[in-house]
Design a protein around this motif. Structure first.
Motif, short mmCIF file in Angstrom:
data_model
loop_
_atom_site.label_atom_id
_atom_site.label_comp_id
_atom_site.label_asym_id
_atom_site.label_seq_id
_atom_site.Cartn_x
_atom_site.Cartn_y
_atom_site.Cartn_z
N VAL A 18 -29.30 62.93 -51.33
CA VAL A 18 -30.10 62.41 -52.10
C VAL A 18 -29.10 61.18 -52.73
CG1 VAL A 18 -31.18 62.02 -54.39
CG2 VAL A 18 -31.65 63.96 -52.97
N VAL A 19 -27.93 61.78 -53.07
CA VAL A 19 -26.35 61.60 -53.35
C VAL A 19 -26.26 59.78 -52.56
CG1 VAL A 19 -23.90 60.98 -54.58
CG2 VAL A 19 -25.27 63.01 -55.72
N LYS A 20 -25.80 60.79 -51.25
CA LYS A 20 -25.53 59.82 -50.40
C LYS A 20 -26.70 58.43 -49.79
CE LYS A 20 -24.68 59.76 -44.86
NZ LYS A 20 -24.63 61.03 -43.81
N ARG A 21 -27.71 59.16 -50.01
CA ARG A 21 -29.02 57.99 -49.27
C ARG A 21 -29.39 57.23 -50.75
NH1 ARG A 21 -33.83 58.86 -46.51
NH2 ARG A 21 -32.69 60.26 -45.68
N ILE A 22 -29.17 57.10 -51.85
CA ILE A 22 -29.01 56.46 -52.83
C ILE A 22 -27.58 55.17 -52.89
CG2 ILE A 22 -28.98 56.21 -55.56
CD1 ILE A 22 -29.99 59.29 -55.90
N LEU A 23 -26.36 55.64 -52.66
CA LEU A 23 -25.26 55.20 -52.56
C LEU A 23 -25.62 54.11 -51.09
CD1 LEU A 23 -22.30 57.85 -54.11
CD2 LEU A 23 -23.57 55.39 -54.66
N THR A 24 -26.13 54.59 -50.67
CA THR A 24 -26.04 53.91 -49.06
C THR A 24 -27.39 53.04 -48.49
OG1 THR A 24 -26.87 55.55 -47.59
CG2 THR A 24 -24.62 55.26 -47.75
N THR A 25 -28.92 53.57 -48.67
CA THR A 25 -29.71 52.54 -48.52
C THR A 25 -30.58 51.55 -50.24
OG1 THR A 25 -30.34 55.05 -46.99
CG2 THR A 25 -32.27 52.99 -47.53
N PHE A 26 -30.26 52.57 -50.95
CA PHE A 26 -30.80 52.91 -52.29
C PHE A 26 -29.56 51.99 -53.22
CE2 PHE A 26 -33.93 55.65 -50.17
CZ PHE A 26 -35.41 54.49 -49.68
N PRO A 27 -28.59 51.45 -52.73
CA PRO A 27 -27.75 51.68 -54.32
C PRO A 27 -28.14 50.73 -55.97
CG PRO A 27 -27.58 49.68 -52.49
CD PRO A 27 -28.26 50.87 -52.14
N LYS A 31 -27.56 52.72 -60.82
CA LYS A 31 -27.67 52.32 -62.49
C LYS A 31 -28.91 53.15 -63.21
CE LYS A 31 -31.36 49.14 -62.49
NZ LYS A 31 -31.66 49.24 -61.17
N ASN A 32 -29.60 53.62 -62.62
CA ASN A 32 -30.54 55.00 -63.10
C ASN A 32 -29.97 56.50 -63.27
OD1 ASN A 32 -32.88 52.60 -61.13
ND2 ASN A 32 -33.05 53.19 -63.41
N PHE A 64 -39.14 54.26 -57.79
CA PHE A 64 -37.68 55.55 -57.38
C PHE A 64 -38.31 56.47 -56.36
CE2 PHE A 64 -35.03 59.19 -59.13
CZ PHE A 64 -34.48 59.22 -58.44
N GLU A 65 -39.66 56.96 -57.53
CA GLU A 65 -40.28 58.34 -56.50
C GLU A 65 -40.60 57.84 -55.49
OE1 GLU A 65 -43.14 59.42 -59.81
OE2 GLU A 65 -41.38 60.28 -60.91
N GLU A 66 -41.26 56.54 -55.68
CA GLU A 66 -41.17 56.87 -53.64
C GLU A 66 -40.75 56.37 -53.03
OE1 GLU A 66 -44.02 55.99 -50.39
OE2 GLU A 66 -44.97 56.58 -52.43
N ASP A 67 -39.79 56.13 -53.41
CA ASP A 67 -38.10 56.04 -51.98
C ASP A 67 -37.68 56.72 -52.11
OD1 ASP A 67 -38.78 53.21 -52.14
OD2 ASP A 67 -37.24 52.70 -53.42
#
Length: 259
Positions: A18-27, A31-32, A64-67
Protein backbone atom coordinates in the motif's frame (compact mmCIF):
# COMPACT_ATOMS: atom_id res chain seq x y z
CA UNK A 1 -13.28 29.96 8.54
CA UNK A 2 -12.37 26.57 9.98
CA UNK A 3 -11.05 24.08 7.45
CA UNK A 4 -13.04 20.93 6.79
CA UNK A 5 -11.21 17.85 8.06
CA UNK A 6 -12.37 14.28 7.71
CA UNK A 7 -10.39 11.62 9.55
CA UNK A 8 -10.62 7.96 8.65
CA UNK A 9 -8.95 4.76 9.79
CA UNK A 10 -8.78 1.79 7.46
CA UNK A 11 -7.88 -1.82 8.02
CA UNK A 12 -5.58 -2.58 5.10
CA UNK A 13 -3.94 -5.67 3.71
CA UNK A 14 -0.36 -5.85 2.47
CA UNK A 15 0.70 -2.57 4.15
CA UNK A 16 4.12 -2.47 2.50
CA UNK A 17 2.51 -2.73 -0.91
CA UNK A 18 0.00 0.00 0.00
CA UNK A 19 2.74 2.44 0.98
CA UNK A 20 4.69 1.59 -2.15
CA UNK A 21 1.61 2.10 -4.33
CA UNK A 22 0.87 5.48 -2.78
CA UNK A 23 4.45 6.72 -3.13
CA UNK A 24 4.84 5.56 -6.72
CA UNK A 25 1.38 5.64 -8.30
CA UNK A 26 -0.57 8.08 -6.14
CA UNK A 27 2.03 10.44 -4.59
CA UNK A 28 -0.61 13.17 -4.16
CA UNK A 29 -2.17 11.07 -1.36
CA UNK A 30 1.01 11.23 0.70
CA UNK A 31 -0.27 14.40 2.37
CA UNK A 32 -3.36 12.50 3.55
CA UNK A 33 -1.44 9.85 5.46
CA UNK A 34 -1.26 10.36 9.21
CA UNK A 35 -0.39 7.06 10.83
CA UNK A 36 0.37 3.46 9.98
CA UNK A 37 0.07 0.83 12.69
CA UNK A 38 1.85 -2.46 12.06
CA UNK A 39 2.25 -4.93 14.91
CA UNK A 40 5.80 -5.74 15.87
CA UNK A 41 5.81 -9.14 17.53
CA UNK A 42 6.21 -12.76 16.35
CA UNK A 43 2.47 -13.50 16.29
CA UNK A 44 1.54 -10.40 14.33
CA UNK A 45 0.04 -10.64 10.88
CA UNK A 46 2.28 -9.24 8.16
CA UNK A 47 -0.72 -8.86 5.91
CA UNK A 48 -2.82 -6.48 8.03
CA UNK A 49 -2.30 -2.97 9.37
CA UNK A 50 -4.29 0.12 10.29
CA UNK A 51 -3.86 3.24 8.19
CA UNK A 52 -4.86 6.60 9.65
CA UNK A 53 -5.77 9.30 7.13
CA UNK A 54 -7.05 12.87 6.97
CA UNK A 55 -8.98 14.46 4.11
CA UNK A 56 -10.11 18.00 3.38
CA UNK A 57 -13.17 17.06 1.36
CA UNK A 58 -15.57 14.19 0.94
CA UNK A 59 -14.59 13.89 -2.71
CA UNK A 60 -10.93 13.53 -1.80
CA UNK A 61 -11.80 10.68 0.57
CA UNK A 62 -13.98 8.95 -2.02
CA UNK A 63 -11.22 9.18 -4.64
CA UNK A 64 -8.72 7.70 -2.17
CA UNK A 65 -11.05 4.80 -1.39
CA UNK A 66 -11.68 4.14 -5.07
CA UNK A 67 -8.01 4.23 -6.07
CA UNK A 68 -6.92 1.95 -3.23
CA UNK A 69 -10.03 -0.22 -2.89
CA UNK A 70 -8.11 -3.42 -3.61
CA UNK A 71 -6.11 -2.87 -0.41
CA UNK A 72 -8.80 -1.51 1.91
CA UNK A 73 -10.47 -4.24 3.97
CA UNK A 74 -12.77 -2.02 6.01
CA UNK A 75 -13.37 1.48 7.31
CA UNK A 76 -12.79 0.98 11.05
CA UNK A 77 -13.10 4.62 12.06
CA UNK A 78 -16.07 3.91 14.32
CA UNK A 79 -14.50 0.94 16.08
CA UNK A 80 -12.55 2.05 19.15
CA UNK A 81 -10.51 -1.15 19.09
CA UNK A 82 -8.62 0.42 16.18
CA UNK A 83 -7.82 3.66 18.00
CA UNK A 84 -4.16 4.33 18.76
CA UNK A 85 -4.45 3.62 22.49
CA UNK A 86 -6.16 0.28 22.00
CA UNK A 87 -3.79 -0.75 19.24
CA UNK A 88 -0.74 0.08 21.34
CA UNK A 89 -2.14 -1.86 24.32
CA UNK A 90 -3.71 -4.86 22.64
CA UNK A 91 -2.63 -4.95 19.00
CA UNK A 92 -4.97 -5.72 16.13
CA UNK A 93 -8.32 -7.26 17.14
CA UNK A 94 -7.65 -10.06 14.66
CA UNK A 95 -5.00 -11.40 17.06
CA UNK A 96 -7.30 -11.69 20.10
CA UNK A 97 -10.95 -11.52 19.04
CA UNK A 98 -12.84 -14.80 18.78
CA UNK A 99 -16.14 -16.28 17.73
CA UNK A 100 -18.33 -17.26 20.67
CA UNK A 101 -19.89 -20.05 18.69
CA UNK A 102 -16.56 -21.54 17.66
CA UNK A 103 -15.56 -21.67 21.33
CA UNK A 104 -18.93 -23.16 22.28
CA UNK A 105 -18.39 -25.88 19.68
CA UNK A 106 -14.96 -26.60 21.12
CA UNK A 107 -16.46 -26.85 24.61
CA UNK A 108 -19.12 -29.24 23.33
CA UNK A 109 -16.50 -31.35 21.61
CA UNK A 110 -14.22 -31.77 24.63
CA UNK A 111 -17.10 -32.21 27.07
CA UNK A 112 -16.05 -32.13 30.72
CA UNK A 113 -12.38 -32.75 30.08
CA UNK A 114 -10.35 -29.98 31.74
CA UNK A 115 -8.64 -27.38 29.60
CA UNK A 116 -7.44 -23.83 30.16
CA UNK A 117 -8.75 -20.89 28.15
CA UNK A 118 -6.10 -18.53 26.81
CA UNK A 119 -7.27 -15.08 27.90
CA UNK A 120 -5.98 -11.95 26.17
CA UNK A 121 -6.15 -8.42 27.57
CA UNK A 122 -8.08 -6.95 24.65
CA UNK A 123 -10.82 -9.58 24.55
CA UNK A 124 -14.41 -8.40 24.87
CA UNK A 125 -15.50 -8.79 28.49
CA UNK A 126 -18.99 -9.99 27.65
CA UNK A 127 -17.61 -12.70 25.38
CA UNK A 128 -15.23 -13.97 28.06
CA UNK A 129 -17.95 -14.00 30.71
CA UNK A 130 -20.31 -15.83 28.37
CA UNK A 131 -17.70 -18.48 27.63
CA UNK A 132 -17.08 -18.98 31.35
CA UNK A 133 -20.82 -19.22 31.97
CA UNK A 134 -21.20 -21.71 29.13
CA UNK A 135 -18.46 -23.87 30.59
CA UNK A 136 -19.93 -23.77 34.09
CA UNK A 137 -23.35 -24.71 32.71
CA UNK A 138 -21.78 -27.72 31.03
CA UNK A 139 -20.40 -28.93 34.34
CA UNK A 140 -23.64 -28.16 36.13
CA UNK A 141 -25.69 -30.29 33.75
CA UNK A 142 -23.13 -33.09 34.06
CA UNK A 143 -23.30 -32.97 37.87
CA UNK A 144 -27.10 -32.95 37.79
CA UNK A 145 -26.97 -36.12 35.70
CA UNK A 146 -24.73 -37.67 38.36
CA UNK A 147 -27.19 -36.59 41.06
CA UNK A 148 -29.95 -38.46 39.27
CA UNK A 149 -27.67 -41.51 39.32
CA UNK A 150 -27.23 -41.09 43.09
CA UNK A 151 -23.56 -40.10 42.90
CA UNK A 152 -22.25 -39.28 46.39
CA UNK A 153 -20.39 -36.06 45.53
CA UNK A 154 -23.02 -34.64 43.18
CA UNK A 155 -24.72 -32.26 45.69
CA UNK A 156 -21.41 -30.66 46.65
CA UNK A 157 -20.33 -30.32 43.02
CA UNK A 158 -23.67 -28.81 42.02
CA UNK A 159 -23.39 -26.23 44.79
CA UNK A 160 -19.90 -25.30 43.56
CA UNK A 161 -21.11 -24.85 39.99
CA UNK A 162 -24.09 -22.79 41.10
CA UNK A 163 -21.75 -20.64 43.18
CA UNK A 164 -19.47 -20.08 40.17
CA UNK A 165 -22.38 -19.19 37.90
CA UNK A 166 -23.81 -16.87 40.53
CA UNK A 167 -20.45 -15.14 40.94
CA UNK A 168 -20.11 -14.56 37.20
CA UNK A 169 -23.57 -13.02 37.12
CA UNK A 170 -22.87 -10.84 40.17
CA UNK A 171 -19.64 -9.35 38.81
CA UNK A 172 -21.27 -8.55 35.46
CA UNK A 173 -23.39 -5.66 36.74
CA UNK A 174 -22.00 -3.30 34.08
CA UNK A 175 -22.03 -5.95 31.36
CA UNK A 176 -25.39 -7.75 31.35
CA UNK A 177 -28.99 -6.64 31.80
CA UNK A 178 -29.96 -6.36 35.48
CA UNK A 179 -33.39 -7.97 35.15
CA UNK A 180 -31.93 -11.00 33.40
CA UNK A 181 -29.14 -11.36 35.97
CA UNK A 182 -31.43 -11.09 38.97
CA UNK A 183 -33.84 -13.60 37.48
CA UNK A 184 -31.04 -16.11 36.93
CA UNK A 185 -29.61 -15.58 40.41
CA UNK A 186 -33.00 -16.19 41.99
CA UNK A 187 -33.55 -19.41 40.05
CA UNK A 188 -30.04 -20.65 40.91
CA UNK A 189 -30.59 -20.32 44.67
CA UNK A 190 -32.01 -23.85 45.25
CA UNK A 191 -28.90 -25.37 43.65
CA UNK A 192 -26.75 -23.99 46.46
CA UNK A 193 -28.42 -26.39 48.86
CA UNK A 194 -26.52 -29.61 49.37
CA UNK A 195 -29.64 -31.38 50.54
CA UNK A 196 -30.05 -34.31 48.16
CA UNK A 197 -33.84 -34.55 48.49
CA UNK A 198 -34.35 -30.84 47.80
CA UNK A 199 -31.95 -30.93 44.89
CA UNK A 200 -33.64 -33.95 43.33
CA UNK A 201 -36.98 -32.22 43.57
CA UNK A 202 -35.68 -29.01 42.02
CA UNK A 203 -33.70 -30.48 39.10
CA UNK A 204 -36.80 -32.41 38.03
CA UNK A 205 -39.02 -29.34 38.20
CA UNK A 206 -40.25 -27.05 35.46
CA UNK A 207 -38.35 -24.15 37.07
CA UNK A 208 -35.01 -25.89 36.48
CA UNK A 209 -35.90 -26.83 32.90
CA UNK A 210 -36.93 -23.22 32.23
CA UNK A 211 -33.67 -21.96 33.73
CA UNK A 212 -31.67 -24.16 31.36
CA UNK A 213 -33.63 -22.89 28.36
CA UNK A 214 -33.29 -19.25 29.45
CA UNK A 215 -29.55 -19.57 29.99
CA UNK A 216 -29.02 -21.28 26.64
CA UNK A 217 -30.99 -18.54 24.91
CA UNK A 218 -29.06 -15.81 26.71
CA UNK A 219 -25.66 -17.31 25.89
CA UNK A 220 -26.50 -17.68 22.20
CA UNK A 221 -28.53 -14.49 21.74
CA UNK A 222 -26.91 -12.36 19.01
CA UNK A 223 -28.85 -9.09 18.95
CA UNK A 224 -27.12 -7.66 22.01
CA UNK A 225 -30.46 -7.19 23.79
CA UNK A 226 -29.02 -8.21 27.18
CA UNK A 227 -25.77 -6.26 26.80
CA UNK A 228 -25.05 -2.92 28.47
CA UNK A 229 -22.89 -0.09 27.13
CA UNK A 230 -19.72 -1.37 28.77
CA UNK A 231 -20.13 -4.94 27.56
CA UNK A 232 -17.39 -4.55 24.94
CA UNK A 233 -14.92 -3.26 27.54
CA UNK A 234 -11.50 -4.88 27.10
CA UNK A 235 -11.04 -7.66 29.62
CA UNK A 236 -7.96 -5.99 31.12
CA UNK A 237 -9.90 -2.80 31.92
CA UNK A 238 -12.75 -4.80 33.46
CA UNK A 239 -10.45 -6.89 35.65
CA UNK A 240 -8.47 -3.87 36.85
CA UNK A 241 -11.53 -1.77 37.64
CA UNK A 242 -14.06 -4.29 38.91
CA UNK A 243 -12.07 -7.29 40.13
CA UNK A 244 -9.10 -5.54 41.71
CA UNK A 245 -10.05 -6.54 45.26
CA UNK A 246 -11.91 -9.73 44.40
CA UNK A 247 -10.50 -12.96 45.85
CA UNK A 248 -12.99 -15.48 44.46
CA UNK A 249 -11.35 -18.29 42.48
CA UNK A 250 -12.63 -17.07 39.09
CA UNK A 251 -11.35 -13.53 39.71
CA UNK A 252 -7.95 -14.89 40.74
CA UNK A 253 -7.84 -16.98 37.59
CA UNK A 254 -8.53 -13.98 35.36
CA UNK A 255 -6.00 -11.78 37.14
CA UNK A 256 -3.35 -14.46 36.93
CA UNK A 257 -3.94 -14.83 33.20
CA UNK A 258 -3.63 -11.10 32.48
CA UNK A 259 -1.03 -9.78 34.92
Amino acid sequence: MKKFTLKRRYLIQNPKEVVKRILTTFPFYKKNLQQLFIENHPDASERLAVLGTRFHSLGEMEDFEEDLKSFLCADVSGDKRYKSRYLSLFGLPQTYDFSLYDVYKKCDKIGIKPFEFAFASGMSTHKVLKVLLYREMQFLEYDVALLLEDHAKAPKNIAKRAENIGYLLKISTVIFDEVMREKMLKILAPLLSQDRVRLLSFVQSRAYATMLLDMRFFLREQSGFYLLKKSEMPLLFFVKKYLKKEEFRIAKRLKKALY
